[in-house]
Write a protein that holds these residues in place. Structure first.
Motif, mmCIF file in Angstrom:
data_model
loop_
_atom_site.group_PDB
_atom_site.id
_atom_site.type_symbol
_atom_site.label_atom_id
_atom_site.label_comp_id
_atom_site.label_asym_id
_atom_site.label_seq_id
_atom_site.Cartn_x
_atom_site.Cartn_y
_atom_site.Cartn_z
ATOM 1 N N GLN A 182 -0.535 4.086 -0.020
ATOM 2 C CA GLN A 182 -1.511 5.161 -0.185
ATOM 3 C C GLN A 182 -2.817 4.626 -0.776
ATOM 4 N N GLN B 35 -4.861 0.852 2.161
ATOM 5 C CA GLN B 35 -4.468 1.171 3.532
ATOM 6 C C GLN B 35 -4.966 0.103 4.509
ATOM 7 N N ILE C 78 1.252 9.269 4.327
ATOM 8 C CA ILE C 78 0.028 8.721 3.732
ATOM 9 C C ILE C 78 -1.162 9.558 4.186
#
Length: 331
Positions: free
Chosen positions: A181, A184, A290
């Protein structure tokens, strides 16, 4: 029946005349849709890995009919070859044309470049860095890819068999544990090949395993061979199932027959090549729960991606282009 809604819970009161007969409670799931450009704006980094088929099925590089045949000085850094495919062999043309499409989708413009199916130092190599340095397989820009390919084809012997599984496994190693998260990243593996494959079952195993990773695979077919195996790997019609009975979690493969776009407008090639990557990135993020991070400072990479998306979706704004690749993530 009377209904009232508080938050995501809907309560329906059931009555029989003037008497209460009970309640039905329905909980709705609120889904928020996130799009590809939201992840890019939030700092998601894109990375491309290149793998080039160096097997004998392409024909000897000394044969003018070979897909690897090189004319004198073709593929050099001169501006003439950067603007045109004139004088380039099938692989050089694919590297230049597809590379120009994909370069906006790589954050740092550095590309690990590998060859597979060749003989080097008396050993068959299925993941040979074309820099000949396992510690430093990256080159800078499309010119760098052209240079190491043109140099390597003179230093290796085309051999076989044609195996995709090792380079897919290598790309999976790059992508493994690369996306969280907070940090990325997403990877694309570009495989340029003449379409012959000798390890279909192992390749399907690797692809199915990779569907849980932040990875897309673009297979570019050069020449006029039978590409039915590549269509099977694309899995648009029939999902891939590995030798253990596991079904792919999501679609990660896009097959592009390069000859189909000979002389075509660059936008057509871009649309075909990039047709699935934005959706595949978003589908991975959805699979892992995510969400996009807060937008970070605009840079050349983000502007390049947005420009490419707008060019592909001609006549639409960024939000319209983005919406095409949006998939729901549970809020």
């Amino acid at each position: 029946a009377l209904a009232s809604q508080a938050g995501t819970a809907i309560t329906i009161q059931l009555r029989n005349g003037d008497k209460a007969a009970g309640e039905l409670v329905s909980t709705s799931v609120v889904e928020k849709r996130f799009g590809f450009l939201e992840f890019i704006r939030g700092g998601c980094e894109m990375n491309m890995i290149v793998a080039i088929d160096l097997t004998m099925s392409n024909g000897s590089p000394s044969d003018s009919k070979s897909l690897h045949y090189q004319q004198a000085n073709a593929g050099s850094r001169t501006s003439r070859y950067r603007r045109s495919n004139e004088g380039l062999n099938a692989y050089q043309s694919a590297i230049q044309s597809i590379g120009q499409v994909l370069q906006d989708y790589d954050t740092d413009n550095l590309y690990p470049v590998y060859g597979f199916g060749c003989l080097y130092n008396n050993m068959v190599e299925h993941c040979l860095p074309l820099t000949f340095n396992h510690e430093a397989p990256e080159v800078s820009g499309i010119d760098g890819i052209m240079d190491v390919y043109s140099s390597a084809i003179k230093q290796v012997q085309l051999s076989g068999p044609t195996m995709f599984a090792p380079v897919i496994r290598l790309a999976a190693d790059y992508a493994r544990n690369a996306c969280t998260q907070q940090s990325q990243q997403y990877f694309s593996l570009l495989i340029i090949t003449d379409g012959i494959i000798n390890d279909m079952s192992l390749t399907i195993d690797e692809i199915v395993a990779a569907t849980e990773l932040p990875l897309s695979i673009i297979i570019v077919g050069v020449g006029e061979a039978d590409f039915s195996d590549m269509d099977r790997l694309d899995a648009d019609d029939v999902p891939l199932i590995d030798t253990h009975g596991n079904v792919m979690k999501r679609d990660i493969v896009q097959f592009v027959p390069f000859s189909k776009f000979a002389g075509a407008d660059a936008t057509e090639l871009a649309a075909e090549t990039l047709e699935e990557i934005p959706r595949q990135l978003v589908s991975y993020m959805a699979l892992k729960g995510i969400t996009p991070n807060k937008p970070t400072q605009l840079n050349a990479f983000k502007m390049g991606v947005e420009r490419s998306q707008l060019e592909i979706e001609t006549g639409t704004g960024a939000s319209a282009s983005d919406a095409k690749f949006a998939v729901p993530i549970n809020a």
